[in-house]
Design an enzyme around this catalytic site. Structure first.
Site, short mmCIF file in Angstrom:
data_model
loop_
_atom_site.label_atom_id
_atom_site.label_comp_id
_atom_site.label_asym_id
_atom_site.label_seq_id
_atom_site.Cartn_x
_atom_site.Cartn_y
_atom_site.Cartn_z
N ARG A 81 0.99 -1.12 0.00
CA ARG A 81 0.09 0.01 0.01
C ARG A 81 0.90 1.27 -0.13
NH1 ARG A 81 -1.91 2.00 4.74
NH2 ARG A 81 -2.54 -0.04 5.44
N TYR A 90 -13.83 17.11 -16.67
CA TYR A 90 -14.42 15.70 -16.46
C TYR A 90 -15.66 15.53 -15.52
CZ TYR A 90 -14.39 10.68 -16.16
OH TYR A 90 -14.90 9.47 -15.95
N ASP A 95 -5.00 18.67 -15.15
CA ASP A 95 -5.38 17.19 -15.69
C ASP A 95 -4.84 17.42 -17.17
OD1 ASP A 95 -6.71 15.12 -16.75
OD2 ASP A 95 -8.48 15.41 -15.71
N LYS A 140 -6.56 5.95 -19.95
CA LYS A 140 -6.72 6.59 -21.57
C LYS A 140 -5.63 6.19 -22.57
CE LYS A 140 -10.61 7.71 -19.35
NZ LYS A 140 -10.90 9.11 -18.87
C1 LIG Z 1 -11.52 9.60 -17.74
C2 LIG Z 1 -10.95 10.79 -17.30
C3 LIG Z 1 -10.76 11.10 -15.81
C4 LIG Z 1 -11.23 9.98 -14.97
O1 LIG Z 1 -10.36 8.85 -14.90
P1 LIG Z 1 -10.72 7.12 -14.53
O2 LIG Z 1 -9.56 6.58 -14.77
O3 LIG Z 1 -11.78 6.75 -15.33
O4 LIG Z 1 -11.00 7.51 -12.99
C5 LIG Z 1 -10.21 12.33 -15.42
N1 LIG Z 1 -10.08 13.15 -16.35
C6 LIG Z 1 -10.10 12.93 -17.55
C7 LIG Z 1 -9.90 14.15 -18.55
C8 LIG Z 1 -10.65 11.92 -18.13
O5 LIG Z 1 -11.01 11.72 -19.43
#
Ligand SMILES: *Cc1c(COP(=O)(O)O)cnc(C)c1O
Length: 418
Positions: free
Chosen positions: A66, A119, A191, A216
C-alpha cells in the site's frame, strides 16, 4: 534492481525513447528485460535494524505494497520521465488521483478556483463533495480568462485546470492562469489526460501538479484503470502520504499493463492525431453536423493558444449532430470500425454521446448548464487506417441522411425509429 552500467540517462532523449526506457534503465532480477510484476503484499527482513531503516525511509527498500511496490515504482519513474517531473505517485484510477490531490491540498476554509468544463467526475467532486468539507468552490466560464483571473485574484489555495476539456475541447491558456495563481500563492493542478505528455508538459509551463487518467491514452488499450500524479518531490511526498493512509493504491498487475501500454504511446498518438485531424476536417463539410470541436482547426476559438502550448492537438474530436439525440441513435449503430462506449484513448476508435460518457454522472439540467447539448458526440480516434475511419463515417452519415430524406417524403416515419 541495479542501474545498467552503461546507462546514459534520458536527459536529452526524445519522448519516444523516454516512453520506452523511462524507469527501465535497470537490471531486473534474473536479468529479465521486462519489469517484474511483484504481487507481494509485504517484504520480509531478517535483520530488524535494516527493516527499521527501510521503514523509516533511511535505507532503500519496500515494506508493504500500500505504501510502495517495485512494479508501481517503475511506472512512476516512467511517467516522471515523460512529464520531466522530479517525482510521481500512482493511483487506482484517474478519479482516485484527482480526489486524492484535491484532498491532499485543500482543507476546511480553503478555496479552489476551476472551470465549469471539467471531467464529469471532477465536476461532481467540486459540486457535491468538496463543499461539504467546508471548501469553497468557484467554477468559472471556461472561455472567460478574465473571469478566471478575477476569481483567482480574490484569493485561493488551489487553481484546478483541465485542458483540452472533455468533451468540448476548450483550451485554457496555462501560462496566463499560472501567472494569476502565483500572484496569490496558489498551487496549480492540471489534468493532462487529453493532451498526453507527448503534446503538453504543464510542469514546464509553471503548473505544480500534473494528473493523468492512465486508463486512457497512456495505457492505450482500454483494459486497465489507473491514475498518475507528477510534481516536485516535496509536493509528491504529501500526495504519497495521503495515498498511503487513504489507500487508493494501484495494483502491480495494472501497473505492469500501463507500463507496457506506455511504451507505444508516441507511435499510437502520431497515428491517432493524424486521423483525428482528417475526421475533424471531414466533419466540417458534413451537412448533418452543426459544429465541430478540435483545437487543431484554424477556426477553433483558442487555436493560437493551442499552437503555442501544445506539440500536437490530440486524438479527440467532438461534434454536434443536427437532430440531437434522435440522430445520435441513428448514426452510432451504423459505424463498423468503432465501439460505442464510455472510455477513450484506446487503439480502437470509440464514439459516445456526452450523456452516456463524460457527463453520465450529471443530470440533463446540469448538462444544459454546462452547455453540453444532447446531440454532442465525442470521438476518440483509434489507430485504424485513416481512410477506413473516414469511409466508415461517410457511409454512416449517408445512411442517416437517407432516412431523413425518406421521412420528409413519408410523414408516417416515426422520429423514434432506430
Ligand atoms: C477519464 C478521465 C478521468 C477519470 O479517470 P478514471 O481513470 O476513469 O477514473 C479524469 N479526467 C479526464 C480528462 C478523463 O478523461
Amino acid at each position: 534492481m541495479n542501474k545498467k552500467p552503461d546507462s546514459a540517462g534520458l536527459d536529452n532523449a526524445g519522448a519516444g525513447t523516454r516512453a520506452v526506457w523511462g524507469g527501465e534503465q535497470v537490471r531486473h532480477p534474473y536479468n529479465a528485460t521486462q519489469a517484474p510484476i511483484v504481487l507481494s503484499a509485504a517484504y520480509g527482513y531478517d535483520d530488524i535494524d535494516v527493516w527499521y531503516d527501510v521503514a523509516m525511509g533511511i535505507a532503500p527498500g519496500f515494506i508493504y505494497s500500500r505504501m510502495s511496490n517495485p512494479t508501481v515504482e517503475t511506472l512512476e519513474a516512467k511517467i516522471g520521465e515523460l512529464e520531466k517531473a522530479e517525482s510521481a505517485v500512482a493511483f487506482s484510477s484517474g478519479m482516485a488521483a484527482i480526489s486524492s490531490v484535491l484532498y491532499t491540498f485543500l482543507a476546511q476554509g480553503d478555496r479552489v478556483v476551476s472551470t465549469k468544463d471539467s471531467y464529469g467526475g471532477t465536476n461532481k467532486i467540486f459540486e457535491e463533495f468538496l463543499p461539504r468539507t467546508g471548501v469553497e468552490v468557484t467554477l468559472c466560464e471556461t472561455f472567460d480568462h478574465e473571469a478566471i483571473e478575477r476569481e483567482i485574484a480574490r484569493g485561493c489555495q488551489v487553481v484546478y485546470l483541465e485542458t483540452p476539456t472533455n468533451p468540448t475541447l476548450k483550451i485554457l491558456d496555462i501560462q496566463r492562469l499560472v501567472a494569476a495563481a502565483k500572484r496569490v500563492g496558489a498551487l496549480v493542478v492540471a489534468d493532462n489526460t487529453f493532451a498526453t505528455p507527448l503534446n503538453q508538459n504543464p510542469l514546464a509551463l509553471g503548473v505544480d501538479v500534473v494528473i493523468h487518467s492512465a486508463t486512457k491514452f497512456l495505457s492505450g488499450h482500454g483494459d486497465v484503470l489507473g491514475g498518475l500524479v507528477c510534481g516536485s518531490e516535496a509536493l509528491m511526498a504529501k500526495v504519497r502520504h495521503y495515498r498511503e493512509i487513504n489507500g487508493a493504491t494501484l495494483d502491480p498487475l495494472s501497473a505492469y499493463m500501463i507500463i507496457r501500454g506506455m511504451k507505444t504511446l508516441v507511435l499510437r498518438m502520431r497515428q491517432q492525431q493524424h486521423s483525428a485531424r482528417a475526421l475533424a476536417e471531414f466533419l466540417c463539410t458534413e451537412p448533418l453536423v452543426a459544429s465541430v470541436n478540435y483545437p487543431g482547426l484554424a477556426d477553433h476559438p483558442n487555436h493560437a493558444v493551442a499552437c503555442a502550448q501544445m506539440g500536437g492537438f490530440g486524438a479527440i474530436v467532438s461534434f454536434v449532430l443536427v437532430g440531437g439525440m434522435d440522430s445520435v441513435k441513428l448514426l452510432l449503430p451504423r459505424l463498423r470500425f468503432a465501439h460505442c462506449a464510455g472510455n477513450l484513448g484506446a487503439v480502437e476508435t470509440i464514439y459516445g454521446p456526452a450523456r452516456t460518457t463524460s457527463h453520465v454522472e450529471n443530470t440533463l439540467e446540469e448538462r444544459q448548464a454546462l452547455g453540453i447539448s444532447e446531440g454532442l458526440v465525442r470521438v476518440s480516434v483509434g489507430i485504424e487506417d485513416t481512410d477506413d475511419l473516414l469511409d466508415d463515417l461517410k457511409q454512416a452519415f449517408a445512411f442517416v441522411r437517407g432516412l431523413r430524406d425518406d421521412k420528409s417524403q413519408q410523414p408516417a416515419f416515426s422520429e423514434g425509429v432506430n
